[in-house]
Every structure is written in structure tokens, then in C-alpha cells.
Motif scaffolding. Sequence first.
Motif, PDB file in Angstrom:
ATOM      1  N   LEU A  81       0.864  -1.174   0.000  1.00  0.00           N
ATOM      2  CA  LEU A  81       0.000   0.000   0.000  1.00  0.00           C
ATOM      3  C   LEU A  81       0.902   1.226   0.000  1.00  0.00           C
ATOM      4  O   LEU A  81       1.528   1.530   1.018  1.00  0.00           O
ATOM      5  CB  LEU A  81      -0.938   0.026   1.203  1.00  0.00           C
ATOM      6  N   GLN A  82       0.992   1.888  -1.143  1.00  0.00           N
ATOM      7  CA  GLN A  82       1.755   3.118  -1.241  1.00  0.00           C
ATOM      8  C   GLN A  82       0.846   4.268  -0.836  1.00  0.00           C
ATOM      9  O   GLN A  82      -0.204   4.469  -1.449  1.00  0.00           O
ATOM     10  CB  GLN A  82       2.260   3.333  -2.675  1.00  0.00           C
ATOM     11  N   MET A  83       1.258   4.995   0.183  1.00  0.00           N
ATOM     12  CA  MET A  83       0.435   6.072   0.721  1.00  0.00           C
ATOM     13  C   MET A  83       1.171   7.399   0.544  1.00  0.00           C
ATOM     14  O   MET A  83       2.238   7.596   1.120  1.00  0.00           O
ATOM     15  CB  MET A  83       0.138   5.817   2.209  1.00  0.00           C
ATOM     16  N   ASN A  84       0.607   8.264  -0.270  1.00  0.00           N
ATOM     17  CA  ASN A  84       1.175   9.582  -0.533  1.00  0.00           C
ATOM     18  C   ASN A  84       0.252  10.673   0.002  1.00  0.00           C
ATOM     19  O   ASN A  84      -0.921  10.424   0.287  1.00  0.00           O
ATOM     20  CB  ASN A  84       1.389   9.778  -2.026  1.00  0.00           C
ATOM     21  N   SER A  85       0.800  11.875   0.115  1.00  0.00           N
ATOM     22  CA  SER A  85       0.014  13.026   0.586  1.00  0.00           C
ATOM     23  C   SER A  85      -0.750  12.684   1.857  1.00  0.00           C
ATOM     24  O   SER A  85      -1.951  12.961   1.975  1.00  0.00           O
ATOM     25  CB  SER A  85      -0.955  13.482  -0.514  1.00  0.00           C
ATOM     26  N   LEU A  86      -0.064  12.095   2.794  1.00  0.00           N
ATOM     27  CA  LEU A  86      -0.718  11.636   4.024  1.00  0.00           C
ATOM     28  C   LEU A  86      -1.277  12.794   4.835  1.00  0.00           C
ATOM     29  O   LEU A  86      -0.714  13.901   4.860  1.00  0.00           O
ATOM     30  CB  LEU A  86       0.261  10.825   4.860  1.00  0.00           C
ATOM     31  N   LYS A  87      -2.395  12.510   5.483  1.00  0.00           N
ATOM     32  CA  LYS A  87      -3.098  13.499   6.308  1.00  0.00           C
ATOM     33  C   LYS A  87      -3.195  12.978   7.740  1.00  0.00           C
ATOM     34  O   LYS A  87      -3.174  11.757   7.955  1.00  0.00           O
ATOM     35  CB  LYS A  87      -4.509  13.728   5.760  1.00  0.00           C
ATOM     36  N   PRO A  88      -3.339  13.862   8.706  1.00  0.00           N
ATOM     37  CA  PRO A  88      -3.484  13.395  10.092  1.00  0.00           C
ATOM     38  C   PRO A  88      -4.633  12.400  10.257  1.00  0.00           C
ATOM     39  O   PRO A  88      -4.540  11.476  11.078  1.00  0.00           O
ATOM     40  CB  PRO A  88      -3.733  14.694  10.860  1.00  0.00           C
ATOM     41  N   GLU A  89      -5.691  12.557   9.492  1.00  0.00           N
ATOM     42  CA  GLU A  89      -6.826  11.633   9.593  1.00  0.00           C
ATOM     43  C   GLU A  89      -6.527  10.251   9.042  1.00  0.00           C
ATOM     44  O   GLU A  89      -7.363   9.350   9.165  1.00  0.00           O
ATOM     45  CB  GLU A  89      -8.072  12.219   8.914  1.00  0.00           C
ATOM     46  N   ASP A  90      -5.372  10.055   8.444  1.00  0.00           N
ATOM     47  CA  ASP A  90      -4.956   8.721   8.006  1.00  0.00           C
ATOM     48  C   ASP A  90      -4.317   7.930   9.154  1.00  0.00           C
ATOM     49  O   ASP A  90      -4.000   6.752   8.997  1.00  0.00           O
ATOM     50  CB  ASP A  90      -3.944   8.812   6.861  1.00  0.00           C
ATOM     51  N   THR A  91      -4.130   8.564  10.278  1.00  0.00           N
ATOM     52  CA  THR A  91      -3.527   7.907  11.445  1.00  0.00           C
ATOM     53  C   THR A  91      -4.370   6.728  11.911  1.00  0.00           C
ATOM     54  O   THR A  91      -5.598   6.817  11.971  1.00  0.00           O
ATOM     55  CB  THR A  91      -3.358   8.907  12.594  1.00  0.00           C
ATOM     56  N   GLY A  92      -3.703   5.621  12.222  1.00  0.00           N
ATOM     57  CA  GLY A  92      -4.397   4.451  12.736  1.00  0.00           C
ATOM     58  C   GLY A  92      -3.539   3.214  12.603  1.00  0.00           C
ATOM     59  O   GLY A  92      -2.403   3.274  12.109  1.00  0.00           O
TER      60      GLY A  92
END
Length: 121
Positions: A81-92
Motif C-alpha cells: 500500500l503506497q500512501m502519498n500526501s498523508l493526512k493526520p486523519e490517516d492515522t491508525g
Amino acid sequence: QVQLVESGGGLVQAGGSLRLSCAASGRTFSSYAMGWFRQAPGKEREFVARISRSDRSTYYVDSVKGRFTISRDNAKNTMYLQMNSLKPEDTGVYYCAADPLVVLTATPQYWGQGTQVTVSS
């Protein structure tokens, strides 16, 4: 039966990137539909992305479309899972999941132990 082990989580600033990996045991990885779920603190586990066992079909939750990319390498028994432009709401905690089907169900049969992703603002 398949055993799943996630890796690649960590702490990253907003706007940054991470790549999660899910290594699967066994010789029949290509027979499983795979996917990612996540659980934020105080919230229920939610679906993030899935990929068919043929690698021809992918699907994402709306909140990650255009930012996350799911892929798999059947020769390496690994999903990514490549995750770009991460946001605080992606925390978990991010969980790898698998079903011995063409497409992953909403309640997968097999789960990994999870890997923590923390995005700071």
C-alpha cells in the motif's frame, strides 16, 4: 490457510509518504483476494483498499482515492500500500486482510496483526 505480516508503518509528517507491505506465508498467495483496513483511535475498523487475486481489479474508499495505491507481487507473496500526501486523519493501525476468493469481502477470513501509522500535523 495463510498467515499475514504487515510492516512499513511509522511516524510521518502531513504530506509525506509511507509504503506498507504485507508478507503472506504459503504457496497459494495468488489464490487470495487481498486488502487493507485501518482503525483510528476510538473508531471502528474501516475498509481502505482491496485488490483482486488476478491483480486486475482495485477499489478504494473515497477518502484515499488519488493518494493511495494498492498492488501485489504474487512472485514475492507480498501486497503493498503506497500512501502519498498523508493526512493526520490517516492515522491508525493498518491491517492486511485476505480471502480465498476472487474479490475481498467486507469481513475477510484472514488478518495480520497490524502496523501503526501516525501522521503528524
